[in-house]
Design a protein around this motif. Structure first.
Motif, PDB file in Angstrom:
ATOM      1  N   PRO A  81       7.680  12.249   6.764  1.00 30.41           N
ATOM      2  CA  PRO A  81       7.654  13.182   7.899  1.00 30.41           C
ATOM      3  C   PRO A  81       8.747  12.869   8.910  1.00 30.41           C
ATOM      4  CG  PRO A  81       5.434  12.408   7.380  1.00 30.41           C
ATOM      5  CD  PRO A  81       6.374  11.573   6.569  1.00 30.41           C
ATOM      6  N   ASP A  82       9.243  13.906   9.577  1.00 37.04           N
ATOM      7  CA  ASP A  82      10.238  13.697  10.622  1.00 37.04           C
ATOM      8  C   ASP A  82       9.684  12.730  11.673  1.00 37.04           C
ATOM      9  OD1 ASP A  82      11.838  15.463   9.303  1.00 37.04           O
ATOM     10  OD2 ASP A  82      11.604  17.108  10.748  1.00 37.04           O
ATOM     11  N   GLY A  83      10.547  11.848  12.130  1.00 38.78           N
ATOM     12  CA  GLY A  83      10.135  10.855  13.124  1.00 38.78           C
ATOM     13  C   GLY A  83       9.694   9.545  12.536  1.00 38.78           C
ATOM     14  N   THR A  84       9.468   9.497  11.231  1.00 38.50           N
ATOM     15  CA  THR A  84       9.066   8.248  10.590  1.00 38.50           C
ATOM     16  C   THR A  84      10.294   7.505  10.066  1.00 38.50           C
ATOM     17  OG1 THR A  84       8.742   9.263   8.414  1.00 38.50           O
ATOM     18  CG2 THR A  84       6.858   9.245   9.923  1.00 38.50           C
ATOM     19  N   PHE A  85      10.096   6.226   9.786  1.00 37.91           N
ATOM     20  CA  PHE A  85      11.158   5.372   9.265  1.00 37.91           C
ATOM     21  C   PHE A  85      10.851   4.989   7.821  1.00 37.91           C
ATOM     22  CE2 PHE A  85      11.110   4.595  13.864  1.00 37.91           C
ATOM     23  CZ  PHE A  85      12.446   4.844  14.178  1.00 37.91           C
ATOM     24  N   VAL A  86      11.841   5.124   6.960  1.00 36.67           N
ATOM     25  CA  VAL A  86      11.723   4.711   5.564  1.00 36.67           C
ATOM     26  C   VAL A  86      12.360   3.330   5.444  1.00 36.67           C
ATOM     27  CG1 VAL A  86      12.274   5.265   3.173  1.00 36.67           C
ATOM     28  CG2 VAL A  86      11.789   7.109   4.803  1.00 36.67           C
ATOM     29  N   LEU A  87      11.541   2.332   5.201  1.00 32.56           N
ATOM     30  CA  LEU A  87      11.954   0.932   5.245  1.00 32.56           C
ATOM     31  C   LEU A  87      11.713   0.254   3.902  1.00 32.56           C
ATOM     32  CD1 LEU A  87      10.123   0.084   8.592  1.00 32.56           C
ATOM     33  CD2 LEU A  87      12.559   0.606   8.353  1.00 32.56           C
ATOM     34  N   PRO A  88      12.414  -0.843   3.633  1.00 32.36           N
ATOM     35  CA  PRO A  88      12.054  -1.644   2.456  1.00 32.36           C
ATOM     36  C   PRO A  88      10.637  -2.195   2.610  1.00 32.36           C
ATOM     37  CG  PRO A  88      14.152  -2.366   3.404  1.00 32.36           C
ATOM     38  CD  PRO A  88      13.523  -1.437   4.388  1.00 32.36           C
ATOM     39  N   GLY A  89       9.932  -2.334   1.507  1.00 31.45           N
ATOM     40  CA  GLY A  89       8.631  -2.979   1.563  1.00 31.45           C
ATOM     41  C   GLY A  89       8.750  -4.379   2.132  1.00 31.45           C
ATOM     42  N   VAL A  90       7.733  -4.788   2.884  1.00 31.51           N
ATOM     43  CA  VAL A  90       7.714  -6.121   3.482  1.00 31.51           C
ATOM     44  C   VAL A  90       7.547  -7.172   2.385  1.00 31.51           C
ATOM     45  CG1 VAL A  90       6.437  -7.647   5.050  1.00 31.51           C
ATOM     46  CG2 VAL A  90       6.828  -5.239   5.665  1.00 31.51           C
ATOM     47  N   VAL A  91       8.270  -8.277   2.528  1.00 35.26           N
ATOM     48  CA  VAL A  91       8.150  -9.424   1.624  1.00 35.26           C
ATOM     49  C   VAL A  91       7.561 -10.569   2.446  1.00 35.26           C
ATOM     50  CG1 VAL A  91       9.375 -11.035   0.114  1.00 35.26           C
ATOM     51  CG2 VAL A  91      10.127  -8.637   0.271  1.00 35.26           C
ATOM     52  N   ASP A  92       6.283 -10.838   2.254  1.00 32.05           N
ATOM     53  CA  ASP A  92       5.581 -11.858   3.044  1.00 32.05           C
ATOM     54  C   ASP A  92       5.526 -13.148   2.231  1.00 32.05           C
ATOM     55  OD1 ASP A  92       3.928 -13.407   4.638  1.00 32.05           O
ATOM     56  OD2 ASP A  92       2.570 -11.753   5.115  1.00 32.05           O
ATOM     57  N   THR A  93       6.321 -14.108   2.640  1.00 28.86           N
ATOM     58  CA  THR A  93       6.459 -15.352   1.873  1.00 28.86           C
ATOM     59  C   THR A  93       5.511 -16.457   2.343  1.00 28.86           C
ATOM     60  OG1 THR A  93       8.316 -15.967   3.318  1.00 28.86           O
ATOM     61  CG2 THR A  93       8.855 -14.911   1.223  1.00 28.86           C
ATOM     62  N   HIS A  94       4.507 -16.109   3.139  1.00 29.43           N
ATOM     63  CA  HIS A  94       3.577 -17.145   3.611  1.00 29.43           C
ATOM     64  C   HIS A  94       2.172 -16.566   3.683  1.00 29.43           C
ATOM     65  CE1 HIS A  94       3.175 -20.903   6.360  1.00 29.43           C
ATOM     66  NE2 HIS A  94       2.005 -20.631   5.776  1.00 29.43           N
ATOM     67  N   VAL A  95       1.479 -16.606   2.550  1.00 27.86           N
ATOM     68  CA  VAL A  95       0.123 -16.046   2.441  1.00 27.86           C
ATOM     69  C   VAL A  95      -0.770 -17.043   1.715  1.00 27.86           C
ATOM     70  CG1 VAL A  95      -1.284 -14.156   1.556  1.00 27.86           C
ATOM     71  CG2 VAL A  95       1.044 -13.690   2.371  1.00 27.86           C
ATOM     72  N   HIS A  96      -1.930 -17.318   2.292  1.00 23.70           N
ATOM     73  CA  HIS A  96      -2.944 -18.153   1.641  1.00 23.70           C
ATOM     74  C   HIS A  96      -3.984 -17.233   1.010  1.00 23.70           C
ATOM     75  CE1 HIS A  96      -1.698 -22.040   3.497  1.00 23.70           C
ATOM     76  NE2 HIS A  96      -1.274 -21.251   4.464  1.00 23.70           N
ATOM     77  N   VAL A  97      -3.917 -17.110  -0.316  1.00 21.42           N
ATOM     78  CA  VAL A  97      -4.871 -16.242  -1.006  1.00 21.42           C
ATOM     79  C   VAL A  97      -6.173 -16.996  -1.309  1.00 21.42           C
ATOM     80  CG1 VAL A  97      -5.267 -14.848  -3.066  1.00 21.42           C
ATOM     81  CG2 VAL A  97      -3.042 -14.787  -1.937  1.00 21.42           C
ATOM     82  N   ASN A  98      -6.088 -18.294  -1.624  1.00 17.12           N
ATOM     83  CA  ASN A  98      -7.255 -19.184  -1.750  1.00 17.12           C
ATOM     84  C   ASN A  98      -8.021 -19.095  -3.061  1.00 17.12           C
ATOM     85  OD1 ASN A  98      -6.659 -19.861   0.944  1.00 17.12           O
ATOM     86  ND2 ASN A  98      -8.121 -18.381   1.725  1.00 17.12           N
ATOM     87  N   GLU A  99      -7.602 -18.236  -3.966  1.00 17.79           N
ATOM     88  CA  GLU A  99      -8.270 -18.118  -5.261  1.00 17.79           C
ATOM     89  C   GLU A  99      -7.447 -18.824  -6.328  1.00 17.79           C
ATOM     90  OE1 GLU A  99     -10.228 -14.637  -8.125  1.00 17.79           O
ATOM     91  OE2 GLU A  99      -8.860 -14.073  -6.527  1.00 17.79           O
TER      92      GLU A  99
END
Length: 449
Positions: free
Chosen positions: A47-65
């Protein structure tokens, strides 16, 4: 839903926003064409007014499984990621049981993630006392680097390295040009600092002083200088370490630094007492410190912003009935991180292009994922569409995190991610397929396991 193109008026290409159409083929960006390009097939029109960005790459996540899946698991974590615009996450070697400190434990992690991942998932290895011989085999098996602690981690199965052990691990990592990522708080200073039972956030901050971070970061820098290893400082909270970091950069040492949304969006004086959702190590400091972190990001002294999503059960968070010394130390913010930082950045006159660089491009570069975190020909078609006009009232009960506890609960954010695309497939809110996410390894291994 598989897409053939994504079209928008504000697409982040080569560091600038422009009207463009991204043509997609086999999960990658095949071409960047003018906005008016006629496309056959499925097109996502931003939609107009939105930003098309690269997906975030989160390199610090504790999933715990596995082992502590009741804290968070791959299914819930990757759904939270997708809903927050994160298309790739890298899982920390703790607090799963067993921790990822051998090839065998890495394979257990991969087995747990397989078939449960909505987004792409990679893994860090761990450096603990006695496992120097395991580091290179884990590196060859595809981990992106090795996390270590210089002070107690909070879980017995992942002990810290003393000075000699840290140098030995650094020498080994330098030998095969790996990456050491460090929780930098000094054990001796923490041991000498009173940590009295208290519901006061001020007392909690005082128990984890700036001096502990500065001393530990000096140790990391000294180790990098002595061994030539690549080093990365995790979750910087203290701005008092910035001069030390600047000197190391000027010296030419291979040092990178990250901070986190909670250090950029909150300040200690605003946090109520007996609110364990804000308890984290190192702690959230004062507003002047927060402003200095923003300035360091603006100047490029801090490279990355990552969630450090470190969830737990309500029982662990409420342990001690408001005594912050007993509560589990970690902020749950995977789904909210990008939106919170973009909101705070906009208040400071900083656009989403800069936020995307810190949270997508630079994090991807940190781990060598050169097809992630960018919108260019040949890159994976990983996209987050951010609507700055969409108001988001964060409700922890409605987040995809397994446990409804978050420091961001109740926040009003201007802007949110409205669509997430992973390798050309519209995921968040549309097709939460836990078999679509891939397990990713270092790209120099030549595969996409």
């Amino acid at each position: 839903m598989r897409l053939d193109a994504i079209r928008g008026r504000q697409v982040l290409v080569d560091g600038e926003f422009r009207a463009a159409t991204l043509l997609l083929r086999d999960g990658r960006i095949a071409a960047v064409q003018p906005f008016g390009e006629v496309v056959d097939g499925a097109v996502l029109d931003a939609p107009d007014g939105t930003f098309v960005l690269p997906g975030v790459v989160d390199t610090h996540v504790h999933v715990n499984e596995p082992g502590r899946t009741e804290w968070e698991g791959f299914r819930s974590a990757t759904e939270a990621a997708a809903r927050g615009g994160v298309t790739t996450l890298v899982d920390m070697p703790l607090n799963a049981i067993p921790p990822t400190t051998t090839v065998e434990s890495l394979e257990l992690k991969r087995g747990a993630a397989q078939g449960q991942s909505i987004v792409d998932v990679g893994f860090w290895g761990g450096a603990v006392p006695g496992n120097v011989a395991d580091l290179e085999p884990m590196w060859e098996a595809g981990v992106f680097g090795f996390k270590c602690f210089l002070s107690p981690s909070g879980v017995e199965e992942f002990p810290p390295l003393d000075r000699d052990e840290f140098l030995a691990a650094l020498r080994e990592v330098a030998r095969f040009d790996g990456l050491m990522i460090v929780h930098a708080e000094d054990a001796a200073i923490l041991a000498q600092t009173p940590a009295l039972s208290s519901r006061s956030y001020r007392d909690f901050v005082a128990s984890r002083p700036d001096a502990s971070e500065v001393a530990a970061i000096r140790q990391v820098i000294d180790g990098a200088r002595e061994t030539g290893a690549r080093v990365h400082v995790l979750h910087l909270s203290s701005a008092r370490a910035l001069d030390v970091i600047a000197d190391a950069r000027a010296e030419g040492l291979r040092l990178t630094v990250e901070t986190c949304p909670h250090y950029l969006c909150f300040s200690a004086e605003e946090i109520p007492d007996a609110a364990p959702e804000f308890a984290c190590c190192p702690p959230i400091r004062d507003s002047g410190n927060r402003d200095a972190l923003w300035q360091a990001l603006d100047e490029g002294l801090i490279d990355c912003v990552v969630s450090d999503h470190s969830p737990s059960t309500a029982a662990e968070k409420s342990r001690g009935d408001g005594d912050l010394q007993q509560a589990w130390g970690g902020v749950s913010g995977l789904q909210v991180g990008f939106g919170a930082v973009a909101h705070e950045a906009a208040r400071r006159g900083i656009g989403p292009d800069r936020v995307s660089r810190w949270m997508s491009r630079n994090t991807a570069d940190l781990v060598g994922l050169d097809r992630k975190g960018r919108l260019e020909v040949g890159a994976d078609a990983d996209v987050a569409i951010h609507d700055p006009a969409a108001t988001w009232h964060v409700d922890a009960e409605r987040l995809a995190h397994r446990n409804p506890i978050s420091a961001y609960d109740g926040m009003r954010l201007d802007g949110r991610v409205t669509s997430t695309v992973l390798r050309g497939r519209l995921v968040a809110g549309h097709d939460l397929d836990p078999t679509f996410g891939r397990l990713v390894s270092r790209p120099d291994l030549g595969d996409d396991r």
